[in-house]
Design a protein around this motif. Structure first.
Motif, mmCIF file in Angstrom:
data_model
loop_
_atom_site.group_PDB
_atom_site.id
_atom_site.type_symbol
_atom_site.label_atom_id
_atom_site.label_comp_id
_atom_site.label_asym_id
_atom_site.label_seq_id
_atom_site.Cartn_x
_atom_site.Cartn_y
_atom_site.Cartn_z
ATOM 1 N N GLY A 261 -50.654 62.192 -73.115
ATOM 2 C CA GLY A 261 -51.323 63.054 -72.345
ATOM 3 C C GLY A 261 -52.013 62.234 -71.233
ATOM 4 O O GLY A 261 -51.385 61.527 -70.308
ATOM 5 N N TYR A 262 -53.264 62.147 -70.914
ATOM 6 C CA TYR A 262 -53.854 61.503 -69.814
ATOM 7 C C TYR A 262 -55.085 60.638 -70.205
ATOM 8 O O TYR A 262 -55.586 60.683 -71.077
ATOM 9 N N LYS A 263 -55.095 59.829 -69.067
ATOM 10 C CA LYS A 263 -56.458 58.712 -69.352
ATOM 11 C C LYS A 263 -56.996 58.755 -67.860
ATOM 12 O O LYS A 263 -56.460 58.415 -67.078
ATOM 13 N N ILE A 264 -58.315 58.424 -68.196
ATOM 14 C CA ILE A 264 -59.097 57.870 -67.053
ATOM 15 C C ILE A 264 -59.163 56.252 -66.877
ATOM 16 O O ILE A 264 -59.801 55.939 -67.752
ATOM 17 N N GLN A 265 -58.786 56.072 -65.807
ATOM 18 C CA GLN A 265 -58.751 54.472 -65.605
ATOM 19 C C GLN A 265 -59.388 53.931 -64.396
ATOM 20 O O GLN A 265 -59.774 54.948 -63.413
ATOM 21 N N SER A 266 -59.682 53.088 -63.936
ATOM 22 C CA SER A 266 -59.991 52.433 -62.543
ATOM 23 C C SER A 266 -59.218 52.793 -61.692
ATOM 24 O O SER A 266 -57.968 52.731 -61.872
ATOM 25 N N THR A 267 -59.664 52.724 -60.356
ATOM 26 C CA THR A 267 -58.764 53.338 -59.185
ATOM 27 C C THR A 267 -57.847 52.501 -59.056
ATOM 28 O O THR A 267 -57.771 51.054 -59.465
ATOM 29 N N LYS A 268 -56.800 52.597 -58.191
ATOM 30 C CA LYS A 268 -55.735 51.698 -57.424
ATOM 31 C C LYS A 268 -56.479 50.597 -56.970
ATOM 32 O O LYS A 268 -57.214 50.694 -56.171
ATOM 33 N N ASN A 269 -55.797 49.469 -57.236
ATOM 34 C CA ASN A 269 -56.486 48.211 -56.680
ATOM 35 C C ASN A 269 -57.847 47.855 -57.204
ATOM 36 O O ASN A 269 -58.593 46.946 -56.452
ATOM 37 N N ASN A 270 -58.202 48.719 -58.256
ATOM 38 C CA ASN A 270 -59.717 48.527 -58.615
ATOM 39 C C ASN A 270 -60.748 48.751 -57.726
ATOM 40 O O ASN A 270 -61.816 47.757 -58.054
ATOM 41 N N GLU A 271 -60.530 49.476 -56.767
ATOM 42 C CA GLU A 271 -61.419 49.620 -55.440
ATOM 43 C C GLU A 271 -62.517 50.407 -56.082
ATOM 44 O O GLU A 271 -62.508 51.291 -56.995
ATOM 45 N N ILE A 272 -63.842 50.132 -55.332
ATOM 46 C CA ILE A 272 -64.808 51.394 -55.548
ATOM 47 C C ILE A 272 -65.280 51.791 -54.131
ATOM 48 O O ILE A 272 -65.638 50.711 -53.249
ATOM 49 N N ARG A 273 -65.088 52.967 -53.566
ATOM 50 C CA ARG A 273 -65.366 53.335 -52.321
ATOM 51 C C ARG A 273 -66.615 54.426 -52.375
ATOM 52 O O ARG A 273 -66.806 55.314 -53.308
ATOM 53 N N ASN A 274 -67.521 54.233 -51.630
ATOM 54 C CA ASN A 274 -68.435 54.993 -51.274
ATOM 55 C C ASN A 274 -67.910 56.128 -49.827
ATOM 56 O O ASN A 274 -68.089 55.806 -48.926
#
Length: 408
Positions: A261-274
């Motif tokens: 199935g599916y999994k929620i993980q950190s974004t590509k490149n572990n980036e955090i954007r506002n």
């Protein structure tokens, strides 16, 4: 081992034969820098031989030859890098690789091997895979795949692993002719860049239809169109990801896990954007939040998915928005194919087309590209107004030049 006196002549005779065989087998060769190295080829069985190279002297090569021959005669060769299949090396490599990447990347890599690499190599002994086999396989990838270089690089990792484990002495992949650009890749990229986006009129028509068709779908596509987010980033969003400054915090992505199935993980490149949201989209989101509250009055909205599946109380799967989009594309009679990622492409293209002060650096930050070159490569040729902008710019330069001449 003690040799009896009567067996000594036979032993000397055998030793002489072996020395002659070794001397005939060991050959010198030149490196590109002019230095001399030595190599030898030895038969393993009736069907296979193996080559060892890189020895600095004949003596060093002779010792290696004798030791290897001893292993072969003692049937000990397979334990020390004999005939091993590509599949076996791949499976060993995969165990280590799994610990170095995210789970989603791991299963994506497995897919690349299963569909594009293993069908060509899996049952072959690694020593039997020569330059000809590798080049023919690469040619098939070049003719059939846009991302043939990525497939080549993954396959090459297995040959490098075989080299590291001394299963082979030369990597055949190092000798291939790899085209930098192909007609197939070039045409596919042009097809993607020039058609996989909506014009501003098409997008408006799409959103108007969605608004009258289904409010939830309208909100989803409005957010997609006016943020440039990926669907993987929108689907796991919760209301608490919209902060008091009216900015979306993008720090996670929904990914498919093979067979689970599916999994929620950190974004590509572990980036955090506002990500800043325009006032109209914020107002539409607020209306949607109120609608959800009326439909689910007992739910804690702060921890609720913005686009919650009412049946499961969880996020939608990645396939669902694509089905929504396809129905609307058909309803408005769109005459070319636009994927969900096409909304992201449209977002960037329209921003560049209609804002002369916007730079590629601004767009890079907006879209969350790791490097600026990705943004430039994607959008440099995709805007419809670039030629007219260039004409206006040239006219402006011409006007300034003429004014300067008059003043002089």
């Amino acid at each position: 081992m003690k040799i009896k006196k009567r067996d000594f002549p036979r032993f000397i005779e055998g030793l002489i034969i072996l020395v002659k065989r070794i001397s005939k087998t060991i050959k010198p060769y030149k490196l590109e820098n002019g230095q001399t190295r030595y190599r030898f080829t030895i038969r393993i069985d009736s069907n296979h031989t193996t080559t060892r190279r890189g020895f600095y002297s004949i003596d060093e090569a002779e010792i290696a030859y004798i030791n290897l021959r001893k292993k072969i005669l003692n049937d000990d060769y397979n334990e020390h890098g004999g005939y091993v299949k590509f599949q076996e090396i791949y499976e060993e490599w995969l165990k280590s690789y799994k610990n170095t990447v995210k789970e989603s990347t791991f299963y994506k890599t497995k897919g690349i091997f299963n569909y594009n690499i293993l069908p060509h190599f899996e049952d072959k002994y690694i020593k039997d895979i020569d330059v000809t086999i590798c080049q023919n396989t690469l040619n098939k990838w070049v003719n059939g795949l846009v991302h043939y270089k990525e497939v080549f690089n993954y396959a090459n990792l297995i040959f490098k692993e075989a080299l590291r484990r001394n299963y082979i002495s030369v990597n055949p992949m190092d000798k291939l002719d790899i085209p930098k650009k192909t007609k197939h890749k070039d045409s596919a990229q042009k097809e993607y860049n020039h058609k996989n986006f909506y014009t501003i009129e098409e997008q408006e028509k799409f959103l108007n239809y969605a608004k009258n068709y289904d409010f939830k779908k309208y909100v989803f596509f409005r957010l997609l169109a006016f943020t440039g987010l990926r669907r993987e980033e929108i689907l796991p969003l919760k209301w608490n990801d919209l902060n008091d400054d009216n900015m979306l915090i993008i720090n996670k992505a929904l990914v498919r896990i093979d067979g689970r199935g599916y999994k929620i993980q950190s974004t590509k490149n572990n980036e955090i954007r506002n990500l800043i949201i325009d006032p109209k989209t914020l107002s539409i989101l607020d209306d949607w939040k109120k609608y959800q509250k009326r439909e689910n009055p007992n739910d804690d909205q702060s921890n609720q998915f913005i686009f919650m599946n009412p049946r499961t109380k969880s996020h939608f799967s990645l396939e669902v928005p694509r089905r929504w989009q396809q129905k609307i594309n058909n309803a408005i009679q769109l005459d070319h194919v636009v994927t969900l990622h096409g909304f992201r492409h449209t977002h960037g293209a329209l921003l560049l087309d209609n804002n002369s002060d916007l730079t590629f650096k601004d767009l890079q930050k907006r879209l969350g590209h790791k490097n600026l070159q990705t943004t430039i490569n994607t959008y440099l040729h995709s805007t419809n107004k670039s030629d007219s902008k260039m004409v206006k710019a040239l006219q402006k330069v011409d006007d300034i030049s003429e004014a300067s001449n008059k003043n002089n």
